[in-house]
Scaffold this motif. Structure first.
Motif, short mmCIF file in Angstrom:
data_model
loop_
_atom_site.label_atom_id
_atom_site.label_comp_id
_atom_site.label_asym_id
_atom_site.label_seq_id
_atom_site.Cartn_x
_atom_site.Cartn_y
_atom_site.Cartn_z
N GLU A 60 50.15 43.54 39.24
CA GLU A 60 49.72 43.25 37.87
C GLU A 60 49.52 41.75 37.66
O GLU A 60 48.61 41.32 36.95
CB GLU A 60 50.74 43.79 36.87
CG GLU A 60 50.97 45.29 36.92
CD GLU A 60 49.72 46.10 36.64
OE1 GLU A 60 48.70 45.53 36.19
OE2 GLU A 60 49.74 47.33 36.89
N LEU A 61 50.37 40.94 38.29
CA LEU A 61 50.19 39.49 38.20
C LEU A 61 48.89 39.07 38.86
O LEU A 61 48.20 38.16 38.39
CB LEU A 61 51.38 38.78 38.85
CG LEU A 61 52.69 38.83 38.06
CD1 LEU A 61 53.84 38.31 38.93
CD2 LEU A 61 52.59 38.02 36.78
N GLY A 62 48.54 39.74 39.96
CA GLY A 62 47.26 39.46 40.61
C GLY A 62 46.10 39.80 39.71
O GLY A 62 45.12 39.04 39.62
N ASP A 63 46.18 40.93 39.01
CA ASP A 63 45.11 41.31 38.08
C ASP A 63 44.97 40.29 36.96
O ASP A 63 43.85 39.98 36.52
CB ASP A 63 45.40 42.69 37.49
CG ASP A 63 45.30 43.81 38.53
OD1 ASP A 63 44.69 43.57 39.59
OD2 ASP A 63 45.83 44.90 38.28
N LEU A 64 46.10 39.77 36.48
CA LEU A 64 46.05 38.77 35.42
C LEU A 64 45.47 37.46 35.93
O LEU A 64 44.66 36.81 35.24
CB LEU A 64 47.46 38.55 34.85
CG LEU A 64 47.57 37.61 33.64
CD1 LEU A 64 46.69 38.10 32.48
CD2 LEU A 64 49.02 37.48 33.20
N LEU A 65 45.86 37.07 37.14
CA LEU A 65 45.30 35.86 37.75
C LEU A 65 43.79 35.99 37.90
O LEU A 65 43.05 35.02 37.68
CB LEU A 65 45.95 35.61 39.11
CG LEU A 65 45.35 34.48 39.95
CD1 LEU A 65 45.45 33.14 39.22
CD2 LEU A 65 46.03 34.41 41.32
N PHE A 66 43.32 37.17 38.24
CA PHE A 66 41.89 37.38 38.41
C PHE A 66 41.13 37.09 37.12
O PHE A 66 39.99 36.62 37.15
CB PHE A 66 41.62 38.82 38.88
CG PHE A 66 40.17 39.10 39.14
CD1 PHE A 66 39.52 38.54 40.24
CD2 PHE A 66 39.43 39.91 38.29
CE1 PHE A 66 38.18 38.78 40.48
CE2 PHE A 66 38.09 40.17 38.53
CZ PHE A 66 37.46 39.60 39.63
N GLN A 67 41.75 37.36 35.98
CA GLN A 67 41.10 37.05 34.71
C GLN A 67 40.84 35.55 34.59
O GLN A 67 39.76 35.13 34.17
CB GLN A 67 41.98 37.52 33.54
CG GLN A 67 42.27 39.00 33.53
CD GLN A 67 41.02 39.84 33.37
OE1 GLN A 67 40.27 39.67 32.42
NE2 GLN A 67 40.79 40.75 34.31
N VAL A 68 41.81 34.74 34.96
CA VAL A 68 41.65 33.28 34.91
C VAL A 68 40.56 32.84 35.88
O VAL A 68 39.72 31.99 35.54
CB VAL A 68 42.99 32.59 35.26
CG1 VAL A 68 42.81 31.06 35.26
CG2 VAL A 68 44.07 33.00 34.27
N ILE A 69 40.55 33.42 37.06
CA ILE A 69 39.53 33.09 38.05
C ILE A 69 38.14 33.45 37.53
O ILE A 69 37.17 32.71 37.72
CB ILE A 69 39.81 33.83 39.38
CG1 ILE A 69 41.16 33.38 39.98
CG2 ILE A 69 38.69 33.60 40.38
CD1 ILE A 69 41.21 31.92 40.37
N PHE A 70 38.04 34.59 36.85
CA PHE A 70 36.76 35.04 36.30
C PHE A 70 36.25 34.03 35.26
O PHE A 70 35.09 33.59 35.31
CB PHE A 70 36.94 36.42 35.65
CG PHE A 70 35.72 37.30 35.72
CD1 PHE A 70 34.45 36.79 35.50
CD2 PHE A 70 35.84 38.65 35.99
CE1 PHE A 70 33.33 37.61 35.56
CE2 PHE A 70 34.73 39.48 36.05
CZ PHE A 70 33.46 38.94 35.84
N TYR A 71 37.11 33.65 34.33
CA TYR A 71 36.72 32.68 33.31
C TYR A 71 36.31 31.35 33.95
O TYR A 71 35.33 30.72 33.53
CB TYR A 71 37.86 32.43 32.33
CG TYR A 71 38.16 33.58 31.41
CD1 TYR A 71 37.21 34.11 30.55
CD2 TYR A 71 39.44 34.15 31.39
CE1 TYR A 71 37.50 35.17 29.70
CE2 TYR A 71 39.74 35.21 30.55
CZ TYR A 71 38.77 35.71 29.70
OH TYR A 71 39.07 36.77 28.88
N SER A 72 37.07 30.93 34.96
CA SER A 72 36.77 29.63 35.57
C SER A 72 35.42 29.65 36.29
O SER A 72 34.70 28.65 36.30
CB SER A 72 37.89 29.23 36.54
OG SER A 72 37.91 30.06 37.69
N GLN A 73 35.06 30.80 36.88
CA GLN A 73 33.76 30.91 37.54
C GLN A 73 32.62 30.83 36.52
O GLN A 73 31.62 30.14 36.74
CB GLN A 73 33.68 32.22 38.32
CG GLN A 73 32.32 32.49 38.97
CD GLN A 73 31.93 31.45 40.01
OE1 GLN A 73 32.80 30.82 40.61
NE2 GLN A 73 30.63 31.28 40.23
#
Length: 265
Positions: A60-73
């Motif tokens: 679940e922490l990985g899924d949340l981190l992916f959100q940040v990565i998505f926004y940053s891209q």
């Protein structure tokens, strides 16, 4: 099993958003379309923690981190910001907010003596955050409390901000008395049959209840989540032990089962 790192995740995100060879779904997303998923992922992290489901917490922490990565891209594509910029700004802010740990404002500086007392740390934290809000142009103590917070959490944050500038009850008896007062006003509105007034007074009652949780240093959102979970467990006991269906059972049986559930759970 192959071990991947942060750079691999950033590369993967760029590939997903590649206009020529990326994923059609990822390519068409924007900040607003991702936002609901961000909230959902954050709640799933909290849910795993509350259930002590540590096997799934990592995922679940990985899924949340992916959100940040998505926004940053998306930010990088639009020339607004990058992931490195997000990290740099975060580190700078945390150093600034912890002068009791980083005394000269640099990452590797250290305090020679023991840490400041907790009350001193809290007071400094609030002063620094007020300065940051002023630098951002926020007008008033409540100006930048996010509108999309869950209502109970937002109420607690509004009350905390107001208390910092001196608008607060002297002790917990104030909020308790306010709850009693607001409950009477709800009853009066119900008797009058004024639905608009009922909604308003009910909101005031909930807001006053949040003040009690704040004085007790309890999170009202977490308290209500636990109450929900308790109700679900007890209701499940009733469903599992009812002689007929819930719809066909009489209130005498349902009340008896509810009392049993309260004893068992």
């Amino acid at each position: 099993m192959t071990e991947y790192h942060l750079d691999d995740l950033l590369y993967l995100m760029a590939r997903l958003r590649d206009p020529q060879s990326g994923c059609p779904w990822d390519i068409k997303q924007d900040y607003a379309s991702i936002a609901p998923s961000t909230l959902e992922e954050a709640y799933e992290v909290v849910d795993a923690i509350e259930k002590e489901d540590f096997a799934h917490l990592k995922e679940e922490l990985g899924d949340l981190l992916f959100q940040v990565i998505f926004y940053s891209q998306i930010g990088r594509e639009e020339g607004r910001f990058t992931f490195d910029g997000i990290v740099s700004g975060l580190v700078a802010k945390l150093i600034r907010r912890h002068p009791h740990v980083f005394p000269d404002g640099s990452l590797h500086s250290r305090v020679d003596s023991r840490h400041a007392l907790p009350d001193d740390v809290k007071a400094r934290w609030e002063i620094i955050k007020q300065q940051e809000r002023a630098e951002k142009g926020a007008q008033g103590a409540l100006a930048d409390v996010p509108l999309n917070l869950p209502a109970l959490s937002r109420a607690a944050k509004l009350q905390k901000r107001a208390a910092v500038v001196g608008f607060d009850w002297e002790d917990i008896q104030g909020p308790i008395a306010k709850v009693r007062e607001e409950l009477l006003e709800v009853e009066e509105a119900i008797q009058a049959g004024d639905r608009a007034a009922i909604e308003e007074e009910l909101g005031d009652l909930l807001f006053a209840a949040v003040n009690i949780s704040r004085f007790l240093k309890l999170d009202p959102e977490q308290a209500l989540r636990r109450a929900n979970q308790k109700f679900e467990a007890r209701f499940g006991y009733m469903e599992a032990n009812v002689s007929k269906t819930m719809e066909d059972a009489g209130m005498d049986e349902l009340n008896r089962l509810w009392d049993e559930a309260k004893q068992a759970l």
